[in-house]
Design a protein around this motif. Structure first.
Motif, mmCIF file in Angstrom:
data_model
loop_
_atom_site.group_PDB
_atom_site.id
_atom_site.type_symbol
_atom_site.label_atom_id
_atom_site.label_comp_id
_atom_site.label_asym_id
_atom_site.label_seq_id
_atom_site.Cartn_x
_atom_site.Cartn_y
_atom_site.Cartn_z
ATOM 1 N N LEU A 79 5.140 3.811 -36.883
ATOM 2 C CA LEU A 79 6.332 3.196 -36.314
ATOM 3 C C LEU A 79 5.910 2.154 -35.282
ATOM 4 N N VAL A 80 6.408 0.932 -35.458
ATOM 5 C CA VAL A 80 6.053 -0.166 -34.573
ATOM 6 C C VAL A 80 7.328 -0.912 -34.167
ATOM 7 N N GLU A 81 7.166 -2.080 -33.544
ATOM 8 C CA GLU A 81 8.312 -2.772 -32.959
ATOM 9 C C GLU A 81 8.963 -3.795 -33.874
ATOM 10 N N SER A 82 8.309 -4.192 -34.956
ATOM 11 C CA SER A 82 8.881 -5.224 -35.822
ATOM 12 C C SER A 82 8.101 -5.279 -37.117
ATOM 13 N N ALA A 83 8.662 -5.982 -38.088
ATOM 14 C CA ALA A 83 7.950 -6.205 -39.346
ATOM 15 C C ALA A 83 6.733 -7.088 -39.116
ATOM 16 N N THR A 84 6.867 -8.077 -38.237
ATOM 17 C CA THR A 84 5.738 -8.956 -37.951
ATOM 18 C C THR A 84 4.587 -8.174 -37.350
ATOM 19 N N ARG A 85 4.904 -7.287 -36.408
ATOM 20 C CA ARG A 85 3.862 -6.455 -35.804
ATOM 21 C C ARG A 85 3.219 -5.574 -36.862
ATOM 22 N N ALA A 86 4.015 -4.989 -37.751
ATOM 23 C CA ALA A 86 3.472 -4.129 -38.803
ATOM 24 C C ALA A 86 2.535 -4.910 -39.719
ATOM 25 N N TRP A 87 2.988 -6.092 -40.138
ATOM 26 C CA TRP A 87 2.186 -6.931 -41.029
ATOM 27 C C TRP A 87 0.875 -7.312 -40.359
ATOM 28 N N ALA A 88 0.973 -7.771 -39.112
ATOM 29 C CA ALA A 88 -0.214 -8.235 -38.401
ATOM 30 C C ALA A 88 -1.181 -7.093 -38.109
ATOM 31 N N ASP A 89 -0.658 -5.917 -37.768
ATOM 32 C CA ASP A 89 -1.528 -4.787 -37.468
ATOM 33 C C ASP A 89 -2.428 -4.460 -38.653
ATOM 34 N N PHE A 90 -1.839 -4.473 -39.848
ATOM 35 C CA PHE A 90 -2.660 -4.204 -41.028
ATOM 36 C C PHE A 90 -3.605 -5.369 -41.303
ATOM 37 N N PHE A 91 -3.073 -6.578 -41.289
ATOM 38 C CA PHE A 91 -3.859 -7.754 -41.673
ATOM 39 C C PHE A 91 -5.070 -7.935 -40.769
ATOM 40 N N TYR A 92 -4.888 -7.750 -39.462
ATOM 41 C CA TYR A 92 -5.997 -7.941 -38.537
ATOM 42 C C TYR A 92 -7.011 -6.804 -38.608
ATOM 43 N N ALA A 93 -6.684 -5.740 -39.307
ATOM 44 C CA ALA A 93 -7.628 -4.639 -39.492
ATOM 45 C C ALA A 93 -8.467 -4.807 -40.757
ATOM 46 N N VAL A 94 -8.120 -5.768 -41.612
ATOM 47 C CA VAL A 94 -8.888 -6.014 -42.830
ATOM 48 C C VAL A 94 -10.150 -6.790 -42.470
#
Length: 389
Positions: A79-94
């Motif tokens: 659970l996060v604060e926004s779709a953008t945060r969710a997308w970025a959290d995954f993307f920056y972990a790749v």
């Protein structure tokens, strides 16, 4: 069949005006508002920590409800604060290395594209756009030709913000997985209006917001990760919720997707999100999909009869987003004119989906997004208001 009277009574904002912006920030049903407000009042009585502790079981149920909606497991939801945060959290972990490739779509949302370009610049990677077919969907044949072992991630926008098409998902996943690439599904505009089963789709990650078609509070979002990734990926940023300080010079990651969460959050908003998802589940996502589709197609049909109005939606399979332009009239002027008649729509500008809008030579489109609480009379009022522009 949906109980139209009940859902409209639960949505007082739709009773005396026409609200057609669920693709922006929808009207939360009364139970969602009550859940948020009541928890804020409880925080004022006993403090945030005690109020949260009292609702521990309900907070756990939020993930359970989301998992039920997605065909996932609660431990694979963050659970996060926004779709953008969710997308970025995954993307920056790749992990990315020089020469790696990132594939995006022509309808990529600006926030995603900016993040991809930033990471490509710092990592020495490359961002490439997969072409669309003449009908607007991602071109699977073109994708197949572009894929090789250097592709690390394919970002797939399921439903673009600027029009009503739905992109294929399983076909993209199968192609991408054939070369070992990850697929990140941006479901910001699809979750809550069409059924999504992450196991059937096979995606590696999915990002979505609470405020749109789920009808939850603003400031809520979610990230789904495939179980193996939820246990092995390391987020770019951590705090004492996503990891434990296990020794002076080391830490231990949380064993599931909660490693992508931060400790601080709006508990009231998360409780409201849980109520919103449960409200949707009780209504039935299949019934919601039928209702949204019927209203959107009716809007497209009726708007197409107006002189000087062009419906801009592409795609063979369509979402509940209806985009159109009026000859010679700035979309923002149309939006303001409709607002003066108590019809709420919004405008999607070129900057939100730069490649697609530039390709189609569009600076902006008027965007109407009816939800299941809208009536066909609402659509008639929209069409009449556009005709009177």
């Amino acid at each position: 069949m949906l109980d139209q009277q009940r859902v409209r009574e639960d949505t007082p904002g739709c009773l005396d005006k026409v609200f057609l912006d669920s693709a922006g920030s929808s009207l939360p049903p009364r139970p969602v508002v009550d859940a948020v407000v009541s928890h804020l009042r409880r925080e004022a009585e006993v403090g945030g920590y005690r109020a949260a502790a009292e609702r521990a079981d309900d907070l756990a149920e939020v993930k359970a409800s989301i998992a039920e909606l997605l065909g996932a497991r609660p431990e694979d939801i963050a659970l996060v604060e926004s779709a953008t945060r969710a997308w970025a959290d995954f993307f920056y972990a790749v992990p990315l290395s020089p020469g790696d490739r990132i594939l995006i779509t022509e309808v990529e949302y600006a926030s995603n594209a900016i993040a991809a370009l930033q990471r490509a610049r710092t990592a020495g990677a490359h961002v490439e756009v997969v072409p669309s077919t003449p009908t607007g969907e991602l071109d699977l044949e073109a994708l197949h030709k572009m894929l090789d072992e250097r592709v690390r991630v394919v970002s797939l926008v399921h439903a673009p913000t600027n029009g009503g098409l739905l992109n294929p998902v399983r076909e993209v996943v199968d192609l991408a997985h054939g070369v070992g690439a990850l697929v990140l599904l941006d479901a910001c505009q699809s979750l809550g209006q069409v059924p999504l089963d992450v196991v059937e789709l096979g995606v590696d990650a999915l990002s979505a917001t609470g405020r749109k078609w789920l009808r939850g509070p603003r400031g809520t979002g979610l990230l789904y990760l495939r179980p193996e990734l939820a246990r092995t990926m390391e987020p770019a940023a951590l705090d004492l919720h996503g990891a434990q300080w296990a020794e002076e010079s080391g830490y231990r990651l949380a064993p599931d997707a909660s490693r992508f969460e931060f400790w601080e959050c709006s508990v009231a908003s998360r409780l409201g999100l849980g109520v919103a998802v449960r409200y949707l589940l009780d209504l039935g996502i299949d019934e919601i999909e039928q209702a949204v589709s019927a209203r959107a197609e009716y809007a497209r049909t009726e708007l197409s009869t107006l002189s000087g109005v062009t419906v801009r939606d592409l795609g063979g399979q369509r979402s509940g987003i209806v985009s159109f332009t009026v000859d010679g009239v700035d979309p923002n002027v149309v939006r303001k004119s409709l607002a003066d008649k108590d019809v709420t729509v919004t405008v999607s500008g070129r900057g939100s989906t730069f490649v697609d809008m530039s390709k189609r030579n569009l600076d902006g489109v008027v965007r109407a997004s009816p939800h299941y609480f809208n009536t066909f009379e609402d659509i008639d009022r929209l069409v009449a208001a556009v005709a009177e522009r």
